[in-house]
Scaffold this motif. Structure first.
Motif, PDB file in Angstrom:
ATOM      1  N   TYR A  83       0.846  -1.203   0.000  1.00 23.03           N
ATOM      2  CA  TYR A  83       0.000   0.000   0.000  1.00 23.03           C
ATOM      3  C   TYR A  83       0.876   1.246   0.000  1.00 23.03           C
ATOM      4  CZ  TYR A  83      -3.638  -3.340   1.218  1.00 23.03           C
ATOM      5  OH  TYR A  83      -4.493  -4.403   1.212  1.00 23.03           O
ATOM      6  N   ARG A  86       1.673   1.958  -3.533  1.00 25.52           N
ATOM      7  CA  ARG A  86       0.428   2.463  -4.129  1.00 25.52           C
ATOM      8  C   ARG A  86       0.231   3.951  -3.789  1.00 25.52           C
ATOM      9  NH1 ARG A  86      -5.331   0.075  -4.748  1.00 25.52           N
ATOM     10  NH2 ARG A  86      -6.616   1.920  -4.680  1.00 25.52           N
ATOM     11  N   GLU A  98       2.598  -0.592 -15.059  1.00 25.67           N
ATOM     12  CA  GLU A  98       3.035  -1.767 -14.281  1.00 25.67           C
ATOM     13  C   GLU A  98       3.370  -2.885 -15.273  1.00 25.67           C
ATOM     14  OE1 GLU A  98       0.039  -2.862 -11.323  1.00 25.67           O
ATOM     15  OE2 GLU A  98       0.730  -4.938 -11.415  1.00 25.67           O
ATOM     16  N   LEU A 116      -1.570  -2.286  -6.830  1.00 26.40           N
ATOM     17  CA  LEU A 116      -1.079  -1.082  -7.505  1.00 26.40           C
ATOM     18  C   LEU A 116      -1.856  -0.757  -8.779  1.00 26.40           C
ATOM     19  CD1 LEU A 116       2.755  -1.820  -7.261  1.00 26.40           C
ATOM     20  CD2 LEU A 116       1.269  -0.742  -5.564  1.00 26.40           C
ATOM     21  N   CYS A 120      -2.244   2.764 -11.493  1.00 21.82           N
ATOM     22  CA  CYS A 120      -1.357   2.783 -12.661  1.00 21.82           C
ATOM     23  C   CYS A 120      -2.164   3.089 -13.915  1.00 21.82           C
ATOM     24  CB  CYS A 120      -0.651   1.431 -12.820  1.00 21.82           C
ATOM     25  SG  CYS A 120       0.596   1.136 -11.557  1.00 21.82           S
TER      26      CYS A 120
END
Ligand code: CA2
Length: 146
Positions: A83, A86, A98, A116, A120
């Motif tokens: 996280y 993220r 990613e 994530l 992204c």
């Protein structure tokens, strides 16, 4: 145009084990191909790898202050757990793609979730090392240089 390529934990071991999953190229091979492809399109690529979450986060933050136009990120297993990464991606305005060498959706259940992906721009998974080049081509095209 400046692009950053970041690789997370254990990706420095590429080419040394599990060639059936990750191929035979080393991370240096992948980075060199990317740099070469970038040169052909007047793109400057900086490549870094770290096994440490905080280091990856620092590089993500620094990119924002250094006029980087896109980040190609293979977060390794942090994909499924971090996280903190993220939040770092959410805290910058630069688009992040990613990339996974293997198809994370075909593998163990714990790899199916990327914490994530939602922050992204997109995710490329399962296309081997070519995924890095595809991410780079996306940024080049977006910036009108392809
Ligand atoms: O498929 C990918 O690129 C991954 O991001 C690779 C990570 C894995 O945790 C993700 O689920 C998917 C692992 C990288 C480990 O790299 C190794 C390299 C050589 C030998 C063993 C592992």
């Amino acid at each position: 145009m400046k692009i950053l390529c970041l690789n997370g934990p254990n990706l420095n071991r590429l080419g040394k084990r599990e060639p059936s999953v990750y191929g035979t190229e080393t991370l240096t091979d992948i980075e060199n191909s990317l740099i070469q492809f970038g040169k052909q399109h007047q793109v400057n690529i900086s490549c870094f790898q770290s096994n440490h979450e905080g280091q990856l986060i620092d590089w993500i933050h620094e990119a924002e202050d250094n006029d980087v136009k896109g980040i190609i990120l293979n977060p390794g297993a942090y994909t499924h757990t971090s996280y903190a990464i993220r939040d770092a991606i959410a805290s910058i305005t630069i688009p992040v793609i990613e990339v996974h060498i293997s198809n994370i959706h075909k593998r163990e259940a714990f790899r199916h979730l990327s914490v994530l992906a939602a922050v992204c721009e997109g995710q490329i998974s399962g296309l081997g090392s070519f995924g890095y080049q595809l991410a780079l081509e996306t940024f080049i095209k977006r910036n009108g240089e392809l």
